[in-house]
Design a protein around this motif. Structure first.
Motif, PDB file in Angstrom:
ATOM      1  N   ILE A  28       6.142 -51.277  23.944  1.00 49.23           N
ATOM      2  CA  ILE A  28       7.472 -50.689  23.791  1.00 49.23           C
ATOM      3  C   ILE A  28       8.404 -51.597  22.993  1.00 49.23           C
ATOM      4  CG2 ILE A  28       7.270 -49.305  25.893  1.00 49.23           C
ATOM      5  CD1 ILE A  28       9.124 -51.316  27.274  1.00 49.23           C
ATOM      6  N   THR A  29       7.948 -52.798  22.663  1.00 50.61           N
ATOM      7  CA  THR A  29       8.758 -53.701  21.844  1.00 50.61           C
ATOM      8  C   THR A  29       8.318 -53.716  20.380  1.00 50.61           C
ATOM      9  OG1 THR A  29       7.363 -55.609  22.400  1.00 50.61           O
ATOM     10  CG2 THR A  29       9.247 -55.166  23.838  1.00 50.61           C
ATOM     11  N   THR A  30       7.388 -52.844  20.029  1.00 48.55           N
ATOM     12  CA  THR A  30       6.933 -52.777  18.637  1.00 48.55           C
ATOM     13  C   THR A  30       8.060 -52.303  17.740  1.00 48.55           C
ATOM     14  OG1 THR A  30       4.648 -52.361  19.282  1.00 48.55           O
ATOM     15  CG2 THR A  30       5.278 -51.725  17.042  1.00 48.55           C
ATOM     16  N   ASN A  31       8.305 -53.050  16.704  1.00 51.29           N
ATOM     17  CA  ASN A  31       9.387 -52.764  15.768  1.00 51.29           C
ATOM     18  C   ASN A  31       9.315 -51.340  15.226  1.00 51.29           C
ATOM     19  OD1 ASN A  31      11.349 -52.838  13.759  1.00 51.29           O
ATOM     20  ND2 ASN A  31      10.781 -54.893  13.076  1.00 51.29           N
ATOM     21  N   GLY A  32      10.452 -50.660  15.294  1.00 51.92           N
ATOM     22  CA  GLY A  32      10.566 -49.365  14.639  1.00 51.92           C
ATOM     23  C   GLY A  32      10.468 -48.160  15.533  1.00 51.92           C
ATOM     24  N   TYR A  33      10.078 -48.375  16.780  1.00 48.09           N
ATOM     25  CA  TYR A  33       9.932 -47.237  17.679  1.00 48.09           C
ATOM     26  C   TYR A  33      11.076 -47.167  18.692  1.00 48.09           C
ATOM     27  CZ  TYR A  33       5.161 -46.706  15.970  1.00 48.09           C
ATOM     28  OH  TYR A  33       4.055 -46.499  15.184  1.00 48.09           O
ATOM     29  N   GLY A  34      11.371 -45.908  19.080  1.00 52.57           N
ATOM     30  CA  GLY A  34      12.268 -45.679  20.192  1.00 52.57           C
ATOM     31  C   GLY A  34      11.511 -44.994  21.309  1.00 52.57           C
ATOM     32  N   TRP A  35      12.055 -45.055  22.497  1.00 58.65           N
ATOM     33  CA  TRP A  35      11.388 -44.502  23.685  1.00 58.65           C
ATOM     34  C   TRP A  35      12.400 -43.610  24.375  1.00 58.65           C
ATOM     35  CZ3 TRP A  35       6.356 -45.492  23.507  1.00 58.65           C
ATOM     36  CH2 TRP A  35       5.954 -46.533  22.663  1.00 58.65           C
ATOM     37  N   THR A  36      12.060 -42.355  24.484  1.00 57.07           N
ATOM     38  CA  THR A  36      13.027 -41.293  24.716  1.00 57.07           C
ATOM     39  C   THR A  36      12.703 -40.486  25.967  1.00 57.07           C
ATOM     40  OG1 THR A  36      13.337 -41.133  22.324  1.00 57.07           O
ATOM     41  CG2 THR A  36      14.083 -39.272  23.634  1.00 57.07           C
ATOM     42  N   TRP A  37      13.757 -39.989  26.579  1.00 58.14           N
ATOM     43  CA  TRP A  37      13.640 -39.014  27.673  1.00 58.14           C
ATOM     44  C   TRP A  37      14.167 -37.671  27.203  1.00 58.14           C
ATOM     45  CZ3 TRP A  37      10.874 -39.877  31.921  1.00 58.14           C
ATOM     46  CH2 TRP A  37      10.640 -41.193  32.312  1.00 58.14           C
ATOM     47  N   ILE A  38      13.418 -36.632  27.519  1.00 61.06           N
ATOM     48  CA  ILE A  38      13.761 -35.246  27.179  1.00 61.06           C
ATOM     49  C   ILE A  38      13.526 -34.407  28.428  1.00 61.06           C
ATOM     50  CG2 ILE A  38      13.231 -33.291  25.668  1.00 61.06           C
ATOM     51  CD1 ILE A  38      11.829 -36.511  24.557  1.00 61.06           C
ATOM     52  N   PRO A 101      11.221 -42.517  13.036  1.00 62.27           N
ATOM     53  CA  PRO A 101      12.248 -41.962  12.142  1.00 62.27           C
ATOM     54  C   PRO A 101      12.034 -40.493  11.790  1.00 62.27           C
ATOM     55  CG  PRO A 101      11.637 -44.162  11.449  1.00 62.27           C
ATOM     56  CD  PRO A 101      10.670 -43.783  12.539  1.00 62.27           C
ATOM     57  N   THR A 102      10.821 -40.000  11.947  1.00 58.91           N
ATOM     58  CA  THR A 102      10.544 -38.610  11.589  1.00 58.91           C
ATOM     59  C   THR A 102      10.389 -37.697  12.797  1.00 58.91           C
ATOM     60  OG1 THR A 102       8.190 -39.130  11.411  1.00 58.91           O
ATOM     61  CG2 THR A 102       9.497 -39.235   9.387  1.00 58.91           C
ATOM     62  N   GLY A 103      10.586 -38.222  13.986  1.00 61.02           N
ATOM     63  CA  GLY A 103      10.503 -37.378  15.173  1.00 61.02           C
ATOM     64  C   GLY A 103       9.673 -37.994  16.270  1.00 61.02           C
ATOM     65  N   MET A 104       9.408 -37.201  17.314  1.00 61.20           N
ATOM     66  CA  MET A 104       8.607 -37.667  18.451  1.00 61.20           C
ATOM     67  C   MET A 104       7.128 -37.500  18.104  1.00 61.20           C
ATOM     68  SD  MET A 104      11.274 -38.116  20.354  1.00 61.20           S
ATOM     69  CE  MET A 104      12.930 -37.435  20.535  1.00 61.20           C
ATOM     70  N   ASP A 105       6.370 -38.593  18.214  1.00 58.29           N
ATOM     71  CA  ASP A 105       4.972 -38.471  17.830  1.00 58.29           C
ATOM     72  C   ASP A 105       4.002 -38.592  18.996  1.00 58.29           C
ATOM     73  OD1 ASP A 105       4.159 -41.805  16.471  1.00 58.29           O
ATOM     74  OD2 ASP A 105       5.109 -41.185  18.345  1.00 58.29           O
ATOM     75  N   SER A 106       4.482 -38.963  20.162  1.00 53.55           N
ATOM     76  CA  SER A 106       3.633 -39.024  21.354  1.00 53.55           C
ATOM     77  C   SER A 106       4.460 -38.627  22.553  1.00 53.55           C
ATOM     78  CB  SER A 106       3.065 -40.436  21.555  1.00 53.55           C
ATOM     79  OG  SER A 106       2.261 -40.824  20.464  1.00 53.55           O
ATOM     80  N   TRP A 107       3.855 -37.834  23.436  1.00 55.17           N
ATOM     81  CA  TRP A 107       4.565 -37.306  24.589  1.00 55.17           C
ATOM     82  C   TRP A 107       3.758 -37.542  25.863  1.00 55.17           C
ATOM     83  CZ3 TRP A 107       9.013 -33.906  24.464  1.00 55.17           C
ATOM     84  CH2 TRP A 107       9.507 -33.650  23.174  1.00 55.17           C
ATOM     85  N   GLY A 108       4.470 -37.721  26.964  1.00 54.05           N
ATOM     86  CA  GLY A 108       3.826 -37.630  28.250  1.00 54.05           C
ATOM     87  C   GLY A 108       3.608 -36.163  28.607  1.00 54.05           C
ATOM     88  N   LYS A 109       2.919 -35.948  29.711  1.00 51.11           N
ATOM     89  CA  LYS A 109       2.617 -34.574  30.119  1.00 51.11           C
ATOM     90  C   LYS A 109       3.799 -33.898  30.793  1.00 51.11           C
ATOM     91  CE  LYS A 109      -2.340 -35.407  30.634  1.00 51.11           C
ATOM     92  NZ  LYS A 109      -3.504 -35.378  31.555  1.00 51.11           N
ATOM     93  N   GLY A 110       4.761 -34.684  31.219  1.00 48.01           N
ATOM     94  CA  GLY A 110       5.929 -34.130  31.874  1.00 48.01           C
ATOM     95  C   GLY A 110       5.794 -34.131  33.379  1.00 48.01           C
ATOM     96  N   THR A 111       6.916 -34.225  34.046  1.00 55.27           N
ATOM     97  CA  THR A 111       6.934 -34.161  35.501  1.00 55.27           C
ATOM     98  C   THR A 111       8.075 -33.247  35.938  1.00 55.27           C
ATOM     99  OG1 THR A 111       6.964 -35.478  37.531  1.00 55.27           O
ATOM    100  CG2 THR A 111       8.405 -36.224  35.763  1.00 55.27           C
ATOM    101  N   LEU A 112       7.776 -32.324  36.828  1.00 52.34           N
ATOM    102  CA  LEU A 112       8.780 -31.387  37.314  1.00 52.34           C
ATOM    103  C   LEU A 112       9.620 -32.047  38.398  1.00 52.34           C
ATOM    104  CD1 LEU A 112      10.050 -28.554  37.518  1.00 52.34           C
ATOM    105  CD2 LEU A 112       8.239 -27.996  39.179  1.00 52.34           C
ATOM    106  N   VAL A 113      10.919 -31.985  38.221  1.00 55.22           N
ATOM    107  CA  VAL A 113      11.857 -32.464  39.228  1.00 55.22           C
ATOM    108  C   VAL A 113      12.666 -31.265  39.708  1.00 55.22           C
ATOM    109  CG1 VAL A 113      13.830 -33.947  39.692  1.00 55.22           C
ATOM    110  CG2 VAL A 113      11.980 -34.757  38.212  1.00 55.22           C
ATOM    111  N   THR A 114      12.619 -31.032  40.990  1.00 53.54           N
ATOM    112  CA  THR A 114      13.364 -29.932  41.595  1.00 53.54           C
ATOM    113  C   THR A 114      14.452 -30.496  42.488  1.00 53.54           C
ATOM    114  OG1 THR A 114      11.387 -28.533  41.589  1.00 53.54           O
ATOM    115  CG2 THR A 114      13.196 -27.869  43.036  1.00 53.54           C
TER     116      THR A 114
END
Length: 117
Positions: A28-38, A101-114
């Protein structure tokens, strides 16, 4: 790179949601990447929550900024989301993703929060 979300599936209103994204196959410290929550309400469009850059700078959706904190633990290659004072309107599938810079290129599977009383 692989991402995996973890956290509680069920919460009560007014509690603080804490989610963690564990990253493997890349730092997660590799130059150039961001780590995002959606997040995504059932049957609706994705909503960007915020993220943290490779250098540790954070950025948030204006609509959630007052309730949101994003942090990281570099020794575990993880980043986390805290969402305070949750309501039923925070019931969503939460995803973590790697951003470029061009978008999200890797995603987790997602987790449902109720959120329910």
């Amino acid at each position: 790179v692989q991402l995996q979300e973890s956290g509680p599936g069920l919460m009560k209103p007014s509690q603080t949601l804490s989610l963690t994204c564990t990253v493997s196959g890349g730092s997660i410290t590799t130059n150039g990447y961001g780590w995002t929550w959606i997040r995504q309400p059932p049957g609706k469009a994705l909503k960007w929550v915020g993220g943290i850059t490779y250098s540790g700078d954070t950025y948030y959706s204006p609509s959630l900024k007052s309730r949101t904190s994003i942090s990281r633990e570099t020794s575990n290659n993880q980043f986390s989301l805290q969402l305070r004072s949750v309501t039923p309107e925070d019931t969503d599938v939460y995803y973590c993703a790697r951003s470029t810079p061009t978008g999200m290129d890797s995603w987790g599977k997602g987790t449902l929060v109720t959120v329910s009383a």
